[in-house]
Design an enzyme around this catalytic site. Structure first.
Site, PDB file in Angstrom:
ATOM      1  N   TRP A   1       0.854  -1.190   0.000  1.00  0.00           N
ATOM      2  CA  TRP A   1       0.000   0.000   0.000  1.00  0.00           C
ATOM      3  C   TRP A   1       0.889   1.239   0.000  1.00  0.00           C
ATOM      4  CZ3 TRP A   1      -2.146   2.735   4.775  1.00  0.00           C
ATOM      5  CH2 TRP A   1      -3.102   3.688   4.407  1.00  0.00           C
TER       6      TRP A   1
ATOM      7  N   ASP B   1      -0.932  -5.541   8.949  1.00  0.00           N
ATOM      8  CA  ASP B   1      -1.960  -4.596   8.522  1.00  0.00           C
ATOM      9  C   ASP B   1      -3.152  -5.419   8.056  1.00  0.00           C
ATOM     10  OD1 ASP B   1      -3.570  -2.636   7.470  1.00  0.00           O
ATOM     11  OD2 ASP B   1      -2.057  -1.776   6.139  1.00  0.00           O
TER      12      ASP B   1
ATOM     13  N   ALA C   1      -6.594  -4.734   7.064  1.00  0.00           N
ATOM     14  CA  ALA C   1      -7.544  -3.672   6.712  1.00  0.00           C
ATOM     15  C   ALA C   1      -8.804  -4.187   6.033  1.00  0.00           C
ATOM     16  CB  ALA C   1      -6.860  -2.654   5.791  1.00  0.00           C
TER      17      ALA C   1
ATOM     18  N   LYS D   1     -13.551  -0.629   5.870  1.00  0.00           N
ATOM     19  CA  LYS D   1     -14.081  -1.452   4.787  1.00  0.00           C
ATOM     20  C   LYS D   1     -15.173  -2.392   5.273  1.00  0.00           C
ATOM     21  CE  LYS D   1      -9.919   0.059   3.436  1.00  0.00           C
ATOM     22  NZ  LYS D   1      -8.958   0.744   4.317  1.00  0.00           N
TER      23      LYS D   1
END
Length: 393
Positions: A127, A208, A210, A243
């Protein structure tokens, strides 16, 4: 003072948004912006979140500060969601943050405070915001091989070989699931190998996570992180609610840490909250309160999980349909990897020049590295889109 500053480098995705907005064509297609879109091209408020907002509006009697840790019940629920109900709770701590990005920055600052000379190993690609966050925390970052653009799969052997060169005490950043920008994830067996290597070499995982719930489901998407937690003495994780609860603009996330024991976890947690005090002081309440209400209520939690599952299955269907359309139009299996990958993003494997032609000739907007948003695919026009992609090869 300001005369010493240089113009900031333009943000590629923001520039793409501007170009798309100014494009007068009625058949243009935005596959660049990284938010979930439904069949009508909108990012909806989830049913359970809407009901939670209604309850919050009705019952909330104060707008006083929450405290440095934020909503403590939300934090406990996030530990359960990410690490599972069988997690070793005495060693786990969580702090509410402004989104997953806030969690990444807070944990990066904790790494810098704990081991300022450490190196953070980051997948290539990753990312785009990971590197700026690590640099802003004053950390040194190096990349390890991750993605094979030819096959659309993980370069696992190269990844392991590179991490064997990491020094004890280094940190390894990993995507928990739905790798952004590639969509290529580790298998369960590969997670086991990574966990064993990290434990053997004294490396700390920084996960991470997400997109939990967007790949193979809430539990399976957290399986890799839980494998790591079972092998290593310490772990850091940044979780996002943007999300899977679709609360993007309201910014809810959690910084989670696993300590060697309860005492060390407490010490690290105290430092974490002290760092938060120097950044945002107290976190915002609204989205985290809504997530708490959803996760605490059995009916709302069930409805949220059902809607999240529908989102996940829709993206899987779009992946499969687009891969099939590209196979038909290209008369090859070049793009079959799209169906095997998971999450909201994949890369088409186009050159920068091909990406530019796709935009100029056909009004199809994707990021320069050919990353596209799966959720933005037009389910009823996949063959037409595939024809456009093939035309620029």
């Amino acid at each position: 003072m300001f005369e010493t500053l240089q113009p900031a480098a333009p943000d590629g995705i923001l520039m793409l948004m501007s170009l798309y907005r100014d494009d007068p064509r009625t058949d243009k297609l935005d596959l660049g912006v990284g938010v979930y879109k439904d069949v009508d091209g909108k990012t909806p408020v989830m049913r359970a979140v809407r009901e939670a907002e209604r309850r919050l509006h009705k019952t909330q009697a104060s707008k006083s500060y929450l405290g440095l840790a934020g909503d403590v019940v939300f934090n406990e629920l996030m530990i359960g969601l990410v690490f599972g109900e069988k997690a070793e709770r005495p060693r786990l701590r969580a702090a509410q943050t402004p989104g997953g990005t806030g969690a990444l920055r807070l944990l990066a600052d904790l790494i810098a405070a704990s081991r300022p000379d450490t190196t953070v190993w980051v997948p290539d690609p990753t990312w785009p915001n990971h590197m700026p966050i690590l640099r802003a925390a004053g950390l040194t970052a190096r990349t390890y091989p991750y993605f094979d653009s030819t096959t659309g799969s993980v370069r696992f052997d190269a990844m392991i070989e590179a991490l064997k060169g990491a020094a004890p005490g280094d940190v390894v950043l990993l995507h928990g699931c739905c790798h952004n920008p590639t969509g290529a994830d580790l298998s369960a067996a590969q997670w086991e190998t990574v966990a064993a290597l990290l434990a053997e070499r004294g490396l700390t995982p920084f996960v991470d996570i997400a997109y939990q719930g967007f790949g193979d489901g809430l539990e399976k998407d957290a399986a890799g992180l839980r494998i790591l937690a079972a092998h290593v003495p310490e772990l850091l994780a940044a979780a996002s609610c943007s999300k899977n609860f679709s609360v993007y603009r309201d910014r809810a996330g959690a910084a989670l840490l696993l300590g060697r024991n309860a005492a060390e976890a407490d010490t690290a947690y105290g430092q974490l909250l002290g760092l938060a005090r120097g950044i945002w002081s107290m976190p915002p309440d609204h989205a985290a309160a809504c997530v708490r209400i959803v996760l605490e209520d059995d009916d709302l939690r069930a409805d949220w999980k059902a809607e999240l599952e529908a989102v996940r299955l829709r993206m899987l269907s779009l992946r499969e349909g687009f891969a099939e359309a590209l196979r038909r139009q290209s008369n090859s299996d070049r793009f079959d990897f799209i169906a095997r990958q998971r999450g909201m993003f994949s890369r088409l494997g186009l050159t920068g020049e091909q990406v530019s032609r796709l935009r100029a000739k056909h009004g199809v907007y994707i990021v320069g590295d050919s990353r596209f948003n799966v959720a933005g695919l037009p389910g009823d026009r996949l063959d037409a889109l595939a024809t456009k992609v093939v035309s620029v090869l």
